[in-house]
Design a protein around this motif. Structure first.
Motif, PDB file in Angstrom:
ATOM      1  N   ASP A 178      45.780  37.827  32.921  1.00 28.20           N
ATOM      2  CA  ASP A 178      44.717  37.095  33.593  1.00 28.20           C
ATOM      3  C   ASP A 178      45.193  36.782  35.002  1.00 28.20           C
ATOM      4  N   TYR A 179      44.232  36.529  35.890  1.00 29.61           N
ATOM      5  CA  TYR A 179      44.533  36.327  37.304  1.00 29.61           C
ATOM      6  C   TYR A 179      43.928  35.008  37.761  1.00 29.61           C
ATOM      7  N   PHE A 180      44.674  34.321  38.659  1.00 32.01           N
ATOM      8  CA  PHE A 180      44.264  33.025  39.159  1.00 32.01           C
ATOM      9  C   PHE A 180      44.522  32.971  40.649  1.00 32.01           C
ATOM     10  N   PRO A 218      47.759  45.808  36.370  1.00 30.58           N
ATOM     11  CA  PRO A 218      48.452  45.804  37.666  1.00 30.58           C
ATOM     12  C   PRO A 218      48.869  44.405  38.071  1.00 30.58           C
ATOM     13  N   THR A 219      49.939  44.337  38.815  1.00 35.57           N
ATOM     14  CA  THR A 219      50.435  43.049  39.319  1.00 35.57           C
ATOM     15  C   THR A 219      50.711  43.184  40.802  1.00 35.57           C
ATOM     16  N   GLY A 220      50.992  42.086  41.427  1.00 32.07           N
ATOM     17  CA  GLY A 220      51.229  42.091  42.862  1.00 32.07           C
ATOM     18  C   GLY A 220      49.917  42.237  43.600  1.00 32.07           C
ATOM     19  N   SER A 221      49.938  43.078  44.627  1.00 34.65           N
ATOM     20  CA  SER A 221      48.700  43.353  45.366  1.00 34.65           C
ATOM     21  C   SER A 221      47.841  44.314  44.563  1.00 34.65           C
ATOM     22  N   LEU A 222      46.598  43.968  44.413  1.00 35.95           N
ATOM     23  CA  LEU A 222      45.698  44.766  43.582  1.00 35.95           C
ATOM     24  C   LEU A 222      44.259  44.580  44.039  1.00 35.95           C
ATOM     25  N   ALA A 223      43.405  45.418  43.496  1.00 44.04           N
ATOM     26  CA  ALA A 223      41.967  45.328  43.780  1.00 44.04           C
ATOM     27  C   ALA A 223      41.290  44.680  42.587  1.00 44.04           C
ATOM     28  N   LEU A 224      40.488  43.661  42.884  1.00 43.30           N
ATOM     29  CA  LEU A 224      39.790  42.926  41.841  1.00 43.30           C
ATOM     30  C   LEU A 224      38.287  43.155  42.019  1.00 43.30           C
ATOM     31  N   VAL A 225      37.614  43.452  40.904  1.00 42.04           N
ATOM     32  CA  VAL A 225      36.184  43.740  40.927  1.00 42.04           C
ATOM     33  C   VAL A 225      35.482  42.800  39.962  1.00 42.04           C
ATOM     34  N   PHE A 226      34.408  42.157  40.459  1.00 40.36           N
ATOM     35  CA  PHE A 226      33.539  41.323  39.640  1.00 40.36           C
ATOM     36  C   PHE A 226      32.188  42.042  39.523  1.00 40.36           C
ATOM     37  N   THR A 227      31.613  42.011  38.347  1.00 42.27           N
ATOM     38  CA  THR A 227      30.285  42.602  38.146  1.00 42.27           C
ATOM     39  C   THR A 227      29.375  41.586  37.468  1.00 42.27           C
ATOM     40  N   ASP A 228      28.067  41.759  37.667  1.00 36.91           N
ATOM     41  CA  ASP A 228      27.099  40.880  37.017  1.00 36.91           C
ATOM     42  C   ASP A 228      25.765  41.615  36.964  1.00 36.91           C
ATOM     43  N   ASN A 263      38.968  33.525  43.474  1.00 34.07           N
ATOM     44  CA  ASN A 263      37.763  32.803  43.885  1.00 34.07           C
ATOM     45  C   ASN A 263      37.012  33.564  44.972  1.00 34.07           C
ATOM     46  N   ARG A 264      37.761  34.078  45.945  1.00 34.39           N
ATOM     47  CA  ARG A 264      37.107  34.811  47.022  1.00 34.39           C
ATOM     48  C   ARG A 264      36.436  36.070  46.482  1.00 34.39           C
ATOM     49  N   PRO A 298      46.810  38.048  43.678  1.00 35.06           N
ATOM     50  CA  PRO A 298      46.516  36.842  42.888  1.00 35.06           C
ATOM     51  C   PRO A 298      47.746  36.417  42.088  1.00 35.06           C
ATOM     52  N   VAL A 299      47.591  35.280  41.445  1.00 35.83           N
ATOM     53  CA  VAL A 299      48.606  34.812  40.503  1.00 35.83           C
ATOM     54  C   VAL A 299      48.370  35.534  39.177  1.00 35.83           C
ATOM     55  N   CYS A 300      49.396  36.205  38.667  1.00 30.98           N
ATOM     56  CA  CYS A 300      49.268  37.010  37.445  1.00 30.98           C
ATOM     57  C   CYS A 300      49.960  36.303  36.293  1.00 30.98           C
ATOM     58  N   GLU A 301      49.247  36.100  35.219  1.00 29.70           N
ATOM     59  CA  GLU A 301      49.805  35.416  34.061  1.00 29.70           C
ATOM     60  C   GLU A 301      49.056  35.844  32.813  1.00 29.70           C
ATOM     61  N   ALA A 302      49.805  36.192  31.755  1.00 30.21           N
ATOM     62  CA  ALA A 302      49.190  36.646  30.510  1.00 30.21           C
ATOM     63  C   ALA A 302      48.656  35.467  29.723  1.00 30.21           C
ATOM     64  N   ASP A 303      47.511  35.654  29.095  1.00 27.37           N
ATOM     65  CA  ASP A 303      46.917  34.614  28.276  1.00 27.37           C
ATOM     66  C   ASP A 303      47.674  34.527  26.952  1.00 27.37           C
TER      67      ASP A 303
END
Length: 1882
Positions: A1626-1628, A1498-1508, A1633-1634, A1614-1619
């Motif tokens: 990948d997202y930046f 997905p690009t533009g507005s999206l939901a980002l999930v971090f897990t640990d 960060n938030r 986020p900023v969307c850019e392919a590695d």
């Protein structure tokens, strides 16, 4: 002849033969004497002495002396009485005869069972009886009382502990008693109806009121008016002689009676009316002389109840004048066995051994005929003595009077209940003998004769009668009743027999047939809900058959029967009741004696004493509860087998005198303890205690130091004592299937132990077995061990599969270990030096682990024969595999292999290679070292097959290809192989089996199959093959199986008919369309006459039309078809599939038990379904059938799917059974559904159907008496070819509306694909090792062998059939009820041929890839099972239950174009399918490739999930199971990502970063993962750690288990850019960060989210308002309509979230690390894990939890609302046409009422503008409620219109009048109606 001098009679038919007279055990009704000397008067009339017939004395027994009066007998009856006996009138029932097949209504009283009493007369004995020593049996009132162990005052007599004499001590011969004490006149004791006692009782001597009591006697009810006795009781004039076991009352019993042999009758006929007996207890209340009821007249429902004949018996050290020790020492025990002293014998008279005559109906062995495994170990009364009637070990006896109340079915008074049985020291329920109860168990269900049970009793002529009787009815009671019912001649000796499992035996008089029948029904699977009391009306012969027929003696055995061998005597199953007389002469020569399967049986002591050389004695399967006392006399015995009986303990016998005993088999009994004298067995080597009831390891076993083999398997032992280390000679120890959780450290002292089997326990630590020095075989499967690090010097076989082993190290076994199995563990890697210690290994199995690398050292295993590493994560095979020259089988399927090493061509012995389900894209060419050195190498590189020839020999200078000459089976299915695969494969000329199914093969190069002349099986299904090479087919002369389904074939070449051995051809699901009559060019089946399996299903373009070709005249003569479209020439055809094929022929082959023809469509009740099967390696037998019933019971919303799979596939047995089940299930199920009561559920109907059809088939196939030998039976276990020995597993899926019931018995199972493709088992696998099944099998008298077979015969625990082990194996199904929801996709139904090779989740993953066409999905599952090695029969059915939630769906259109299902029917799959490429994912993981393709990032507005993972660093440092746990964690997260539609950005260590296009999908993923983390199978080391242990809430709910994962959700752009390296998005930026900081706020197991996410959840999930920021982030347009703002896919997410239920807990603003602005954080949690948050909130005092949504079932059904809408439309049409007749034409037919009605019906079918067919099946309750409210308003309008129409022209008048006067028009109408009624009255 005076009565005193009347000769006595023998007590049994066998004595009658010796004496030549008729025995008194044959009464007038044909029933015999009861066991242990009990007279037959308990259940029927007694036969008088012939001397009384026709004499003057007989007139005393007739009312008024036979002179008439109310009870007089007419002349005709008198004549008949003289013929039938003097008691016939008094005991004859007045009921009329009924037809034998007519069911007898339940009697209002138990008087129907009342019989007369047997009178024992004094007089001299015949000389033969005097010589035999039977005098006391006739003179003594108890005949031959044989009760055993009690002693007076509850104390055990010292003499009873002494050694019992082998010959009974008899009382003086002249001790006789008068029949009537206190009177020297010749009298007789009667038990008869008091209404006929006019002249017998002298009323003048009766006290005042007594006569009135007689006058109040109600003849109709056979009871006293106002009496304390209930209806149906029958008072007795006098109590007869005491008889049987414990036949006298103890002084402590109710009523005050004490044991007094002289006072056996209370009736003093000569002294007056009911004089009070002088032996009453003085302390008791005296009996009133005016009482109308005799003081001892206690009836039992079948006749007079005497003291001591109830269930609870009194005890005394002196019974009937016989010392207790003499009674215990008696070994005869039968009716003819006398407990008193022997009569003096004549000088010089020869005395026969006591045991030569078979004595009566009971024996010294206590036979348990009911074999109940209930808590009471109850039996039906036993064949004889039943329970001991004495009191032992200080236990007080229950008063005899208590049994009277039990007989009436009511509880005894409080004073009787006060005498209770104390419990034993170990907490087990106490009995009189201090051991587990062996009572009849009537009290466990709270019913003691309270209701009658129906029983069907057959006669020898196959007629039967159905009778009611209480549970307490004995065989003697039934015999008496049947004698009257069938009018049996008094001189005919009839007995009651029972036939079970093909063996027929005579029932003892004290056995309780009704109770036995009830328990057999319970064991068969029936419950109280089935009304057990009425099931006896049915024919239950398969279970138990009662037969009333003339008594027959056991088979006479002559000396010729043992002429072959006298040393080894086998009498098993010979239906003998004692030792044949001819064996006495050879007794001293007998070495082995097998008496098993003879019930009942008496083992004479004198015979055993004669067997001086007896070494082996087998007493198994005899139903005994006590070991015969005669066994003690066999001092030479070395092997004793008492297995498969009902022995509870050894307290009754002292076996310590068997000093030479070396082997004792006690398995399958009810033992729970062992006596201390077992320690005296100094020579005992083999002890088998398996399948008993030991909860504690018997301590005395540890003292038998001579033991070599000990088996305590299948008990419930939880702890092995450390004292077991004393068994220094132990060689083999079996602890299988207990509840052991640890092993003692003293095992290392067992220096001789070579084999240890502790499978199926709960052992977590194996360190105790490491020190066993000489251990050779170790089996620890199915335990909880996580570490195995050991060193053994003698280990040969090590099996540790199905454990949680994460670390493994082995040393010292390089020269000894030959077999190692570590499958189904948690191994992530193998030590590099592991194979250095496996130099001698031959079989190595590492299946189903997580291995990624196979060490190079595998090449050093030069002795390796079998190597299996399937279902791992291997991505390569080491090249050293070529060094394994002895390797014969290599299984590497289910890995991630992309290629195979070329060195595999060097394996010269490799016979089987299975590399299915990998990522192989080619097969390696031969290595250069073995390739031809001449130009052939260049030809290989250029793929020129024409120059490839058979590998030349070494003599010509060329090197032979080793693999080409050895490989016979090659499985390469489910890979990505192309057409070039045939180049290297063509070199394998010895191939017999080639499987290339489901690859990317488009064309088969010509000549590639040219050399496969030995090929027998070829599998090419699931490719893209468009044509077959005709020339190559001609060379496949040995081909038998050809599978080509799922390709693109349009025609079949005619050359197929040249494969004359072709037996199976599957070309289903192709695009076949050709003229079948054009046989010279196109294939026609009439040329392949060996076909057994032909499948053409799924070819929708194929038309089979009648037609013949002129050249057909060239066919073989008698096989020349008249019509080439006919299938009749295929006489051997077993399965013919024609589903979806256009048939234009008049007829098809008929279905039979040898043939299945499928012609239905692939859509049933608007549900698509598919089926695929194979005959397996048994092509000639159809042992697997399916059942598909659309529109079941003619209802559109009901359907049945199922299958029946024969387990024992013998010829003409399995096919017959499964065909019977298929044909009879529908009718039986319909019947059971019609019988359902309001309180019953669907599962009851399914269960009863399974049991009913199993019963009917059992009655059909069970054989009658075996004709091979006369008067004997052969058990079903001996009938090797009997249909009764076959069985079938079955499963039924019944769908009604949106509810599904699944019933299965056996190993045929069903799995449903739920939300996101999660597999859920909805059936139960019935295997003998299951704990619940073990308990049930043991309750049903079965046992389980060490190899996991019930009774060592069948490897499943439930199925149809298998009557040879029934009811240990029954057909009672497991029933699951499933409420279908829209997220359910399909159901897979299959037999064990699939489930033994494919996991549940694996099957769902495979089917989901083909879910657009269930037919293709079913075929793929079947083909892959064959690719994995399944060789048996297979059947797979796939039913698309998701179609129930679709308004309209055309599967055919999707399948015909080969498209995927893109209509949104399956949740969460559309996004993946829309973007999926033809070749699948580019990932290198096979598991991920089987899942839907990952969504586009997905690009533009999206939901980002971090897990640990919480505390992951510490776990990596200290926990060895972390590596396996991380892979399990990763697989779960990735599977759910594919299912829900997320994108995996990257992983950092054990942390995941994932993105979602919507907040709802991100929230659904987080909630689902948190729930699934609790359910997966974590390594045991993780569960044992503090971070992964199970944590329960205060309410007992599981809230933590395994790894704890924290998650954070944030919404933004986020900023969307392919590695550039990984080519992944990948997202930046700040949003990322938030998101990371928000995730850090959560703790383990929590989900944190930002305020933006919470706002979207409130708007989308709760309020359902537009949320542009979530759905249309690129354009801020609000132009969309409000009802269209929610995307259909997101709506599915919302529905799934609501079903899960969730809550939100705000925790306030938090300052996040590195961020300036604070963020408002909330915790989101699933409702099932609310306790996680509540604990944290209560501890921290945070804000209260806000509950968003609780999961609940939907109240309104969209289908029902839709139906109400249609009804509303029809009602509106009817109201409109009736209220407005002007719409009708003036035609005559429309002016009539009939015509108007026809118009109304026509118009009611016209679709309304507001069609309700569009109501979404996913509509919420709020939406449906709004529609329903709208419909209610419309219905009200219709009703108003009809009311107004009924009022007609008065409507307007009433309306105007009401408006004028302001009154409700209804009042006016009512008033006018009353006025009209008054005016109309006269």
């Amino acid at each position: 002849m005076p009565i005193d001098s009347a000769p006595l009679m023998p007590l049994s038919s066998k004595q009658s033969k010796l004496l030549g007279v008729m025995g008194p055990d044959m009464n007038g009704n044909g029933n015999g004497v009861e066991s242990r000397g009990q007279s037959a008067n308990r259940g029927g009339a007694s036969t008088p002495n012939p001397a009384l017939r026709g004499t003057k004395s007989s007139s005393v027994l007739r009312p008024n002396g036979g002179s008439g009066g109310p009870g007089s007998i007419n002349d005709g009856a008198s004549v008949k009485e003289k013929k039938r006996g003097m008691f016939s009138k008094l005991l004859r029932k007045s009921s009329s005869r009924v037809d034998l097949h007519e069911e007898v209504p339940e009697p209002s009283s138990y008087g129907e069972f009342t019989g007369g009493n047997l009178s024992i007369l004094d007089g001299p004995l015949p000389q033969k009886l005097v010589a035999r020593g039977d005098a006391e049996a006739f003179h003594h009132p108890s005949h031959a009382s044989t009760s055993a162990y009690g002693s007076k005052n509850g104390k055990t007599s010292k003499s009873s502990k002494a050694r019992k004499p082998s010959t009974p001590t008899r009382a003086p011969p002249n001790r006789q008693m008068s029949l009537f004490p206190g009177s020297d006149s010749t009298g007789i004791t009667l038990d008869t109806n008091l209404a006929d006692m006019d002249d017998i009782i002298d009323k003048s001597k009766a006290p005042n009121g007594a006569v009135g009591g007689l006058e109040d006697f109600d003849e109709r009810n056979s009871s006293f008016s106002g009496s304390a006795l209930g209806s149906g009781t029958r008072p007795s004039v006098a109590d007869s002689l005491s008889y049987g076991t414990g036949s006298t009352a103890d002084s402590s019993s109710a009523g005050g009676y004490r044991n007094n042999r002289a006072d056996s009758s209370i009736s003093q006929i000569s002294g007056g009316f009911w004089n009070a007996p002088h032996h009453l207890n003085p302390a008791a209340e005296p009996i009133s002389p005016t009482s109308a009821v005799p003081p001892m007249s206690m009836t039992n429902g079948f006749g007079t109840m005497r003291p001591g004949l109830g269930r609870y018996q009194s005890s005394s050290s002196m019974r009937n004048g016989i010392p207790e020790e003499a009674r215990r020492g008696s070994t005869g025990g039968g009716v003819g066995a006398v407990a008193g002293a022997p009569a003096p014998q004549m000088a010089g008279a020869w005395t026969a051994p006591d045991s030569w005559a078979v004595k009566g109906d009971t024996l010294d062995i206590a036979h348990d005929s009911s074999d109940s495994e209930s808590d009471g170990d109850g039996d039906g009364g036993g064949d004889g003595d039943g329970d001991e009637d004495g009191s032992e070990n200080g236990l007080s006896p229950v008063p005899t009077s208590a049994s009277v109340f039990e007989k009436f079915g009511v509880g005894p008074p409080d004073d009787l209940l006060g005498v209770a049985r104390p419990g034993t020291s170990n907490g087990r329920p106490g009995t009189r003998s201090g051991r587990p109860g062996t009572a009849d168990g009537l009290g466990r269900n709270g019913e003691r004769g309270q209701k009658s049970f129906m029983v069907r009793i057959f006669r020898h002529d196959a007629t039967f009668s159905t009778l009611p009787a209480p549970l307490t009815a004995t065989a003697a009671d039934l015999t008496s009743m049947l004698a009257r019912r069938f009018q049996v001649n008094a001189n005919s000796r009839y007995m009651l027999y029972v036939r079970e499992k093909g063996i027929e035996r005579r029932m003892g008089p004290n056995e309780k047939p009704i109770l036995i029948q009830k328990r057999r029904l319970e064991q068969a699977g029936y419950t109280e809900l089935d009304k057990l009391e009425d099931l006896g009306r049915e024919d239950n012969s398969y279970l138990l058959k009662l037969i009333y027929k003339p008594a027959q003696s056991s088979r006479a055995i002559n000396e010729e029967d043992f002429s072959e061998s006298v040393e080894f005597i086998d009498l098993s199953g010979r239906n003998v009741e004692t030792i044949p007389i001819p064996l006495y002469k050879q007794a001293h020569q007998i070495v082995s004696l097998n008496l098993s399967r003879n019930r009942p049986f008496e083992l004479p002591t004198d015979f055993v004493q004669s067997c001086t050389t007896l070494r082996e004695l087998v007493l198994s399967h005899m139903g005994i509860k006590r070991i015969p006392q005669a066994v003690r006399e066999c001092h030479s015995l070395t092997r004793l087998d008492i297995s498969n009986n009902h022995i509870v303990d050894f307290e009754h016998i002292a076996l310590d005198e068997l000093s030479e005993l070396t082997s004792l088999k006690c398995h399958n009994n009810r033992l729970w303890t062992l006596p201390d004298y077992f320690a005296e067995f100094k020579m005992l080597k083999y002890l088998n205690l398996s399948n008993n009831r030991f909860e504690i390891f018997p301590p005395v076993v540890c003292e038998i130091t001579s033991l070599v083999e000990l088996d305590v398997s299948f008990n419930t032992i939880s702890l092995v004592p450390s004292e077991i280390g004393q068994l220094v000679n132990l060689d083999r120890l079996l602890l299988l299937a207990n509840t052991i959780n640890s092993l003692p450290s003293t095992l290392h002292t067992l220096s001789h132990l070579k084999e240890l089997d502790c499978r199926r326990n709960q052992i977590s630590d194996l360190s105790a077995v490491v020190g066993i020095a000489r251990l050779e075989v170790l089996r620890v499967e199915y335990n909880q061990a996580s570490l195995l690090d050991a060193s053994w010097a003698h280990m040969r076989i090590l099996n540790a599969s199905n454990n949680s082993i994460t670390r493994f190290a082995l040393s010292g076994t390089s020269n000894t270990l030959t077999s190692l199995n570590l499958s189904n563990a948690k191994l992530s890697s193998l030590p590099n030096d592991m194979f250095d210690h496996l130099g001698a290994v031959e079989h190595l199995v590492f299946d189903s682990n997580q291995l990624r690398v196979l060490p190079e050292g595998v090449g050093s295993l030069t002795n390796l024969v079998t190597l299996s590493i399937k279902n791992n994560l291997l991505d390569n095979i080491p090249s050293t595999i070529g060094k394994l020259q002895r390797l014969q089988s290599l299984t590497i399927s289910g890995n991630n292999l992309s290629t195979l090493p070329a060195q595999i061509w060097l394996c010269s012995s490799l016979n089987v290679l299975n590399a299915s389900s990998n990522l192989l894209n080619d097969f390696p060419d031969p290595p250069l070292a073995s390739a031809p050195a001449e130009p052939n190498l260049e030809e290989l590189d250029s793929r020129k097959l024409s120059t490839i020839s058979k590998a030349p020999s070494t003599s010509s200078g060329r090197i032979t290809l080793a693999l080409a000459l050895s490989l016979q089976k090659l499985y390469l299915g489910d890979n990505v192989l192309g057409d070039d695969i045939f180049v290297p494969i063509s070199l394998l000329t010895e191939l017999r089996v080639l499987n290339l199914s489901f690859n990317d093969i488009y064309d088969i190069p010509s000549g590639s199959l040219f050399k496969f002349q030995q090929m027998e099986e070829l599998y090419l299904s699931g490719n893209k093959i468009g044509s077959l090479p005709p020339q190559d087919l001609e060379r496949l002369v040995s081909l038998k199986l050809l599978y080509l389904n799922g390709n693109k074939l349009q025609t079949l070449p005619a050359e197929l008919h040249k494969i004359t051995k072709l037996a199976a051809l599957d070309v289903g699901s192709n695009t076949l369309k050709y003229n079948i009559a054009n046989w010279p060019y196109d294939w026609n089946w009439n040329w392949n006459l060996e076909l057994r399996y032909l499948n053409l299903s799924g070819n929708k373009r194929l038309e089979i039309k009648p037609g013949a070709h002129p050249l057909a005249q060239g066919l073989p003569g008698d096989r020349r078809p008249k019509n080439l479209a006919d299938f009749s020439a295929l006489s051997r055809l077993r399965v013919l599939g024609l589903m979806d094929v256009t048939l234009m022929i008049p007829s098809l082959p008929d279905e039979s038990e040898d043939r299945r023809v499928r012609t239905s469509l692939s859509e049933i009740n608007e549900m698509a379904y598919g089926v695929a099967d194979t005959l397996g390696n048994r092509q000639d037998v159809l042992s697997l059938v399916d059942i598909v019933l659309p529109r079941f019971r003619t209802k559109d919303d009901e359907a049945i799917f199922g299958l029946f799979d024969a387990v024992s596939k013998g010829p003409n047995t399995g096919a017959k059974l499964v065909k019977w089940l298929q044909d009879n299930f529908a009718a039986s199920f319909t019947l059971e559904l019609s019988r359902l009561k309001n309180v019953e559920v669907m599962g009851d109907a399914l269960r009863r159907t399974f049991l009913a059809i199993n019963r009917d088939y059992g009655n059909l196939v069970l054989p009658p008496v075996d004709p091979r030998r006369k008067n004997s039976e052969v058990s079903l276990a001996e009938r090797a070819g009997s249909p009764a020995r076959t069985g079938a597993a079955g499963i039924i899926v019944y769908i009604r509306k949106k509810r599904m019931w699944v019933a299965n018995a056996g190993n045929s199972l069903a799995v449903i694909s739920g939300r996101g493709g999660a597999a859920r088992l909805i059936a139960k696998k019935h295997e003998p090792f299951d704990a619940a099944e073990i308990a049930r099998i043991r309750m049903a008298e079965g046992w389980i062998s060490a190899r996991g077979a019930v009774n060592d015969e069948v490897d499943i625990s439930r199925s149809f059939g298998f009557y040879n082990v029934f009811p240990a194996i029954n057909a009672s199904p497991n029933v699951e009820e499933v409420e279908l929801v829209d997220s359910d996709e399909f159901v897979i139904v299959a037999n064990r041929g699939l489930w033994d090779y494919v996991s549940y989740q694996g099957a769902v993953d495979i089917a989901r890839k083909e879910r657009a066409d269930p037919m293709t999905a079913a075929a793929k599952l079947r083909d892959l099972a064959m690719a994995y090695g399944s060789s048996g029969n297979i059947m797979v059915m796939v039913v698309a239950v998701s179609d129930l939630f679709k308004v309209k769906k055309d599967y055919r259109s999707h399948r015909s174009h080969g498209q995927e299902d893109l209509d949104g029917g399956f949740y969460g799959t559309n996004r993946a399918l829309m973007r999926r490429g033809a070749r699948g994912d580019d990932t290198a993981d096979r598991t991920l490739q089987s899942l839907p393709r990952e969504v586009e990032p997905p690009t533009g507005s999206l939901a980002l999930v971090f897990t640990d993972i919480r505390n992951s660093t510490a776990l990596w440092e200290s926990n060895g199971g972390m590596q396996a746990a991380i892979r399990i964690h990763n697989d779960l997260l990735r599977r759910q990502l594919r299912a829900i539609g997320g994108y995996e950005v990257k992983t950092e260590g054990d942390a995941f970063i994932v993105s979602f296009p919507t907040v709802t999908s991100a929230l659904l993923w987080c909630l689902t993962v948190q729930l699934e983390l609790l359910r997966i199978d974590w390594p045991q080391e993780i569960l044992d750690s503090n971070e992964g242990k199970e944590i329960m809430s205060d309410k007992g709910e599981l809230i933590y288990r395994g790894l704890s994962v924290r998650m954070g959700i944030h919404w933004g752009s986020p900023v969307c850019e392919a590695d550039p390296i990984t080519r992944r998005m990948d997202y930046f930026g700040p949003m990322v960060n938030r998101s990371a900081r928000i995730s850090a706020v959560a703790e383990g197991g929590q989900i944190s989210c930002s305020q933006d996410v919470v706002d979207i959840i409130h708007e989308v999930v709760m309020e359902r308002k537009p949320a542009p920021s979530s759905l249309d982030s690129d354009s801020g347009s609000d132009a969309e309509e409000e009802e269209e703002w929610l995307d259909p896919r997101e709506k599915q997410d919302v529905i799934a979230i609501r079903r899960l239920g969730f809550g939100i807990t705000p925790i306030g603003e938090r300052r996040l690390k590195g961020l300036e602005t604070a963020e408002s954080i909330s915790l989101v949690w699933p409702t099932a894990l609310r306790a996680r948050i509540e604990n944290k909130v209560n501890a921290a005092g945070a804000a209260p939890t806000e509950l968003v949504h609780d999961p609940s079932t939907q109240l309104l059904d969209a289908t029902m609302v839709r139906e109400i809408g249609r009804v509303c439309q029809r009602l509106e049409a009817a109201a409109g046409l009736i209220a407005h007749p002007e719409h009708f034409s003036d035609s005559p037919e429309e002016s009539t009422p009939e015509g108007r009605l026809a118009i109304i019906k026509k118009r009611m079918t016209i679709p309304h503008a507001l069609s309700f067919s569009g109501i979404s099946p996913t509509a919420t309750d709020e939406e449906l409620a709004a529609i329903l409210e709208h419909l209610i308003v419309r219905v009200e309008h219709c009703l108003s219109t009809l009311v107004l129409h009924q009022l007609g022209p008065f409507t307007e008048v009433l309306s105007a009048l009401g408006g004028a006067i302001g009154t409700d028009p209804r009042y006016i109408t009512n008033a006018l109606g009353r006025f009209a009624a008054l005016m109309g009255s006269p």
